[in-house]
Design an enzyme around this catalytic site. Sequence first.
Site, PDB file in Angstrom:
ATOM      1  N   LYS A  78      -8.604   8.785   2.204  1.00 42.77           N
ATOM      2  CA  LYS A  78      -9.120   7.763   1.272  1.00 42.77           C
ATOM      3  C   LYS A  78      -9.977   8.350   0.141  1.00 42.77           C
ATOM      4  O   LYS A  78      -9.950   7.846  -0.973  1.00 42.77           O
ATOM      5  CB  LYS A  78      -9.916   6.699   2.033  1.00 42.77           C
ATOM      6  CG  LYS A  78      -9.033   5.781   2.855  1.00 42.77           C
ATOM      7  CD  LYS A  78      -9.841   4.661   3.477  1.00 42.77           C
ATOM      8  CE  LYS A  78      -8.932   3.700   4.219  1.00 42.77           C
ATOM      9  NZ  LYS A  78      -9.621   2.482   4.634  1.00 42.77           N
ATOM     10  N   ASP A 115      -9.783  -2.898   0.527  1.00 37.43           N
ATOM     11  CA  ASP A 115     -10.388  -3.111   1.850  1.00 37.43           C
ATOM     12  C   ASP A 115     -11.454  -4.215   1.790  1.00 37.43           C
ATOM     13  O   ASP A 115     -11.599  -5.001   2.729  1.00 37.43           O
ATOM     14  CB  ASP A 115     -11.052  -1.820   2.356  1.00 37.43           C
ATOM     15  CG  ASP A 115     -10.043  -0.905   3.054  1.00 37.43           C
ATOM     16  OD1 ASP A 115      -8.993  -1.398   3.509  1.00 37.43           O
ATOM     17  OD2 ASP A 115     -10.324   0.303   3.139  1.00 37.43           O
TER      18      ASP A 115
END
Length: 295
Positions: A78, A115
């Site tokens: 990420k 997210d």
Amino acid sequence: MTLSNSYRQITGATAVAGVAGSPVGHSLSPIIHNAWIEAAGIDAVYVPFNPPADRFSHFAEGLRGGAVRGLNVTLPFKEAALGVAHEVGERAERAGAANLLIFNEDGSIVADNVDGLGLLGAIAAQVTGFDPKAGPAVVMGAGGAARGAASALIMAGAPEVRLVNRTLARAEVVAGAVGGNSKAFSLDQAKAAFDGAALVVNATSVGVASDDALSLPLEGIPVTAVMMDMTYTPLITPFLSKARLLGHPIVDGLEMLVRQAEPSFEAFFGRVPPPGVDVRALCIEALKAREKAPA
Ligand code: ATR
């Protein structure tokens, strides 16, 4: 072998998207996206990719140009995903990580982080009438997951975000990075952090084993506070199980996964996921099958 009528043809026109992780075998994203693709009847496929852990940038570079529409990015890539992007959206910038890369036809890569949308969407789906602006939010932990949650809550207008972590210095770094009205607390100071909290999010890696869960103090949280766990193995983590016993409304990490998949699907295929597909049930089925499978 004969091919049935339902055999899905993959051609040069098939749109490709996927998820990159290492390991990636556990990812439920292919189940979610391919179920939506099938129900929507679009010519597309969603593939898990497992690039070597130290070669993410080479892998992503190789996808430039739009032959692959985009990627969801999971652990441990990420942060690296931010580094390969030519354009970084505010959500990814603040989170210090990207979980969505879009490969434009002109060769550019755009990084986003959905997210936070997943986190807020999961709360909206499982708790009626929660408003992130209504009260202080507590985020337990100070890793990548905690930073993502804290930045999403600040962006959603939380009046205060309190980061509680075993290592205070890490919480201080995250509080500094996400900005807004965020403060750092040690585990010893957790009681003060919980005072008047409207939401408590477990973004630590604790909760996988019940012994670990005991190391997170949960005393003094108002019973009205929503309690959420960002992990979903098991679906009801020891953290959520304890919260439920104490009478809190709870939100699980699987709902967050499903809710972040919605904007990802839209970014890849230019349309919202089709209604009426119970992807959550498909994921629960897959998790149960995994539990039964020999290790
Ligand atoms: P990620 O980037 O996936 O969020 P991470 O950086 O490994 O993961 O962070 C894990 C978090 O869980 C950290 O906040 C860690 O606390 P420390 O910063 O003090 O290491 C927290 N954590 C892990 N095990 C813990 C335990 N037994 N008790 C309390 N906190 C724990």
